[in-house]
Design an enzyme around this catalytic site. Structure first.
Site, PDB file in Angstrom:
ATOM      1  N   SER A   1      11.401  13.792  18.929  1.00 12.95           N
ATOM      2  CA  SER A   1      11.059  14.686  17.823  1.00 12.95           C
ATOM      3  C   SER A   1      11.267  16.145  18.233  1.00 12.95           C
ATOM      4  CB  SER A   1       9.624  14.417  17.360  1.00 12.95           C
ATOM      5  OG  SER A   1       9.351  15.061  16.137  1.00 12.95           O
TER       6      SER A   1
ATOM      7  N   HIS B   1      10.275   6.996  13.172  1.00 14.42           N
ATOM      8  CA  HIS B   1      10.539   8.305  13.788  1.00 14.42           C
ATOM      9  C   HIS B   1      10.883   8.064  15.260  1.00 14.42           C
ATOM     10  CE1 HIS B   1      10.731  12.583  13.918  1.00 14.42           C
ATOM     11  NE2 HIS B   1       9.610  12.764  14.602  1.00 14.42           N
TER      12      HIS B   1
ATOM     13  N   ASP C   1      14.766   8.694   8.729  1.00 11.04           N
ATOM     14  CA  ASP C   1      13.728   9.234   9.596  1.00 11.04           C
ATOM     15  C   ASP C   1      12.475   9.525   8.771  1.00 11.04           C
ATOM     16  OD1 ASP C   1      12.129  11.261  11.046  1.00 11.04           O
ATOM     17  OD2 ASP C   1      13.785  11.205  12.483  1.00 11.04           O
TER      18      ASP C   1
END
Length: 390
Positions: free
Chosen positions: A139, A311, A244
């Site tokens: 991330s 994610h 995502d």
């Protein structure tokens, strides 16, 4: 070191697991994720969490996924020296004292200095003699990997094998949906609407003018991975779900962009999307693949783009386990008795990354569109929202 501090002024930190056996001279660094703070209010809130202060960080954390020491869960990197860099600067290890407020607000943006200090310490602990080194991140940590990859390479021995991987860090500069319509401006321009509505709200530098905002917009264009990756010289691997979940919830349909609540369920669970919404999400997937099209031709690059609504996938069991998502793009020739036939072998993220890192074979896997892949463990945040409401 005195200038190397988290948002609240506390010292930064990392977790270390010593390598052994054949992996004792190899190093894997993983940069923690956790989004960005983008206002005085959000950065002040972050100061009271582990994402802004080491005072709230756990002393011990579980190393799972790409950090696991279990060869059944992490077949290629299980015995390497592994480091988890804790994220506490709010800006992907990219902030600098020049970015700090001059109006007395006690917020410290020292991400670049934190990166430099951590690298210096790890180099002194043995990283400087690494034979193999792998910089990874999830991330916001994935974005940090894009930013620091070449610097990581430059600080290590010239004869070392050095590569980088970003997991769920390929944030798109893409259109925002407003209700059932698309905003006519890109994401960064849509942010102007917020400034017009809230003219007294300062930006991250404490500025209040549209001129200051426009200047920041031009500079921040370079932060998007699709721009950074054009200039990265070190071999790079991109892991990203085509749908995502964080990007859909925060970029495609951010809070405030859907006043009628049309996306309220879909943005939290892809299983709750109707046909029109799925079409929009397929468009988002198309935009990601288009943004990656140039990188796809990079001979030293690798990618794993599955069709999951998730994610980060490398730092927990999705990396490599019986329940990991797989892509059906790996074909094997199998000899059985007198017959030769092709068998489809479903490949995990760990297998694909390992093939690429060790040059066993090219690894650029792109999944078919949702809902084709039954191995995906899709995120579903609707239950957490319901629990909060109760």
């Amino acid at each position: 070191m005195a200038n190397t501090i988290c948002l609240d002024g506390s010292l930064p930190g990392y977790h270390f697991q010593k390598g052994f056996g054949s992996g004792s001279s190899n190093w894997l660094l993983h940069i923690e994720g956790g989004g960005w703070c983008n206002s005085i209010e959000s950065c002040n809130s972050r100061k009271g969490t582990s994402l802004g202060s080491s005072n709230y960080m756990e002393h011990q954390v579980q190393f799972a996924g790409i950090l696991s020491q279990d060869p059944s869960q992490n077949p290629d990197f299980y015995n390497w020296n592994k480091v988890k860099l804790r994220y506490c600067d709010g800006a992907s290890f990219a902030g600098h004292p020049e970015s700090e407020f001059k109006n007395g607000t006690k917020l410290f943006f020292r991400g670049q200095l934190i990166w430099e200090a951590m690298m210096n310490e790890l180099l002194s602990l043995g990283l400087s003699k690494a034979k193999e080194a792998f910089l990874t991140g999830c991330s916001a940590g994935g974005l940090a990997t894009f930013i620091h990859c070449d610097d990581f390479r430059d600080q290590l021995p010239k004869d070392a094998t050095v590569k980088c991987l970003a997991d769920a860090g390929y944030f798109l500069d893409e259109y925002v949906l407003f209700g059932t319509n698309q905003c006519l401006f890109k994401l960064y321009i849509c942010a102007c609407l917020y400034v017009f509505i809230n003219p007294c709200m300062p930006d991250i530098l404490g500025n209040r003018t549209m001129l200051a905002f426009y200047r920041d917009v031009l500079q921040l264009q370079c932060i998007f991975p699709q721009e950074i990756i054009k200039n990265v010289k070190t071999p790079f691997f991109v892991v990203n779900p085509a749908y995502d979940s964080w990007q859909i919830e925060n970029i495609l349909v951010p809070i405030g962009s859907d006043p009628q609540g049309y996306w309220s369920s879909c943005r939290l669970s892809i299983k709750k999307c109707d046909a029109t919404q799925i079409k929009r999400l397929q468009g988002y997937r198309d935009a990601m693949l288009k943004a990656l099209s140039v990188f796809q031709r990079n001979e030293e690059g690798g990618m794993y783009i599955n069709s999951c609504f998730s994610h980060c996938q490398t730092s927990y069991s999705a990396w490599h386990s019986p329940n990991s998502p797989r892509i059906n793009n790996k074909y094997q020739m199998v000899v059985f008795s007198y017959f030769l036939f092709t068998r489809i072998s479903k490949q995990t993220i760990a297998e694909s990354v390992g093939d690429w890192y060790f040059n066993r074979k090219e690894s650029k896997l792109i999944d078919c569109p949702y809902p084709c892949n039954p191995t995906c463990n899709n995120d579903d945040y609707t239950s957490s929202v319901l629990s909060a409401a109760v």
